[in-house]
Scaffold this motif. Structure first.
Motif, PDB file in Angstrom:
ATOM      1  N   ARG A 195       0.836  -1.209   0.000  1.00  0.00           N
ATOM      2  CA  ARG A 195       0.000   0.000   0.000  1.00  0.00           C
ATOM      3  C   ARG A 195       0.864   1.249   0.000  1.00  0.00           C
ATOM      4  O   ARG A 195       0.511   2.252  -0.621  1.00  0.00           O
ATOM      5  N   HIS A 196       1.996   1.209   0.701  1.00  0.00           N
ATOM      6  CA  HIS A 196       2.852   2.399   0.719  1.00  0.00           C
ATOM      7  C   HIS A 196       3.534   2.599  -0.623  1.00  0.00           C
ATOM      8  O   HIS A 196       3.798   3.729  -1.042  1.00  0.00           O
ATOM      9  N   ASN A 197       3.824   1.504  -1.342  1.00  0.00           N
ATOM     10  CA  ASN A 197       4.396   1.632  -2.683  1.00  0.00           C
ATOM     11  C   ASN A 197       3.400   2.268  -3.645  1.00  0.00           C
ATOM     12  O   ASN A 197       3.773   3.088  -4.494  1.00  0.00           O
ATOM     13  N   ALA A 198       2.129   1.868  -3.555  1.00  0.00           N
ATOM     14  CA  ALA A 198       1.103   2.449  -4.419  1.00  0.00           C
ATOM     15  C   ALA A 198       1.016   3.956  -4.202  1.00  0.00           C
ATOM     16  O   ALA A 198       0.912   4.733  -5.164  1.00  0.00           O
ATOM     17  N   VAL A 199       1.097   4.384  -2.939  1.00  0.00           N
ATOM     18  CA  VAL A 199       1.054   5.813  -2.642  1.00  0.00           C
ATOM     19  C   VAL A 199       2.309   6.506  -3.147  1.00  0.00           C
ATOM     20  O   VAL A 199       2.243   7.603  -3.725  1.00  0.00           O
ATOM     21  N   ASP A 200       3.479   5.892  -2.960  1.00  0.00           N
ATOM     22  CA  ASP A 200       4.716   6.493  -3.468  1.00  0.00           C
ATOM     23  C   ASP A 200       4.654   6.676  -4.984  1.00  0.00           C
ATOM     24  O   ASP A 200       5.138   7.677  -5.522  1.00  0.00           O
ATOM     25  N   LYS A 201       4.066   5.712  -5.693  1.00  0.00           N
ATOM     26  CA  LYS A 201       3.952   5.835  -7.146  1.00  0.00           C
ATOM     27  C   LYS A 201       3.064   7.008  -7.528  1.00  0.00           C
ATOM     28  O   LYS A 201       3.340   7.737  -8.488  1.00  0.00           O
ATOM     29  N   VAL A 202       1.975   7.202  -6.784  1.00  0.00           N
ATOM     30  CA  VAL A 202       1.086   8.337  -7.037  1.00  0.00           C
ATOM     31  C   VAL A 202       1.810   9.654  -6.753  1.00  0.00           C
ATOM     32  O   VAL A 202       1.761  10.601  -7.552  1.00  0.00           O
ATOM     33  N   VAL A 203       2.494   9.732  -5.617  1.00  0.00           N
ATOM     34  CA  VAL A 203       3.230  10.946  -5.259  1.00  0.00           C
ATOM     35  C   VAL A 203       4.361  11.197  -6.263  1.00  0.00           C
ATOM     36  O   VAL A 203       4.603  12.342  -6.672  1.00  0.00           O
ATOM     37  N   GLY A 204       5.031  10.126  -6.683  1.00  0.00           N
ATOM     38  CA  GLY A 204       6.091  10.273  -7.676  1.00  0.00           C
ATOM     39  C   GLY A 204       5.554  10.784  -8.997  1.00  0.00           C
ATOM     40  O   GLY A 204       6.197  11.598  -9.678  1.00  0.00           O
TER      41      GLY A 204
END
Length: 288
Positions: free
Chosen positions: A188-197
């Motif tokens: 879940r934190h990777n999915a958010v990092d991808k969105v923020v990136g």
């Protein structure tokens, strides 16, 4: 680039119907080592795809970069074992004048796909000061819009439909009334990092006037990532943690949990949630 999904032969058992054998689609999980200037910073277990966004979002979350022009480039390279380019090692180049991550940030352990901050010394160590202030963000979102977001997020989850094994995060723009981007990952934190990136590389930080919609629970870390990106509202289909609520209140961010069907629980920043006339009528009736 590694595959997002793979096929495996499985046995399916159903009570009273016996056993059947068939091919099943599984989501791929592989390690990604993130380097900055050739120095290893972190290893995370992730679903391959959008790795540059993942690295960029991770650096935003850690307070290393805040603008797209600070993230100069990223390239895949071979691992230390000399096994060639496996597309599991990504080296980031920062723009001239941007300070590299402090050596203390280096993760000397694996960040699992389910927990991005496990192993940090204390809560204080992850209360990174954001460069953006979300408290004064003028975002307003109607309850009607909020209850529509989980279905809109789910409709964009292409890989989840095939595997049932992915988390998702999406960035909703209140101004445009659309999901600007949706990303999936086993973490879940990777999915958010991808969105923020994605937002960083499109020069959209701070992400004012937006809602970060996530398919799972609202953890402390996801709340922090939203604040670091200047996102004024985090909405989740499941529960928040106590620390997530405390952090949201401290930062002046709106936090919505249990966003399911036609209901939700607003834990902080309720002024940004605009009730529809029908909602107000029901609320007044309950109060009476």
């Amino acid at each position: 680039m590694g595959r997002v999904t793979t096929r495996r032969r499985v046995a399916r058992l159903t009570l009273g119907a016996g056993i059947s054998r068939r091919e099943d689609t599984l989501v791929v999980e592989e390690p990604l080592e993130i380097r900055v200037g050739g120095r290893s910073l972190a290893v995370t277990m992730r679903t391959p795809g959008h790795d540059v966004e993942l690295a960029a979002g991770f650096l935003v979350s850690e307070g290393v970069v805040t603008r797209g022009d600070e993230f100069a480039a990223a390239r895949y390279c071979a691992g230390d074992a000399g096994d060639g380019n496996t597309y599991n090692v990504l080296d980031v180049t920062l723009a001239p004048g941007v300070a590299p991550p402090a050596p203390a940030l280096a993760r000397e352990f694996f960040t699992t796909s389910s927990c991005g901050i496990c192993g940090k010394a204390s809560i204080d160590a992850v209360r990174t000061q954001s460069s953006f202030n979300v408290r004064d963000d003028s975002l307003r979102v109607s309850t009607e819009t909020l209850v529509s977001l989980p279905d809109r997020l789910r409709a964009a989850q292409d890989v989840f439909e095939k595997t049932g094994g992915l988390h998702a995060a999406g960035l909703y723009s209140a101004k445009d009334d659309e999901l600007l981007v949706v990303r999936e990952d086993v973490g879940r934190h990777n999915a958010v990092d991808k969105v923020v990136g994605w937002a960083l590389t499109h020069d959209l930080l701070p992400a004012t006037g937006t809602v970060l919609m996530v398919s799972g629970r609202a953890s402390f870390e996801l709340t922090q990532k939203a604040i670091m990106a200047g996102i004024p509202m985090l909405a989740a289909v499941s529960a928040p943690s106590s620390l997530a609520v405390e952090l949201a209140i401290d930062a002046g961010m709106s936090l919505v949990g249990f966003l399911r069907g036609e209901s939700m629980v607003v834990y902080s920043g309720a002024q940004r949630v605009e009730q529809q006339p029908a909602d107000q009528h029901r609320a007044e009736g309950s109060a009476a």
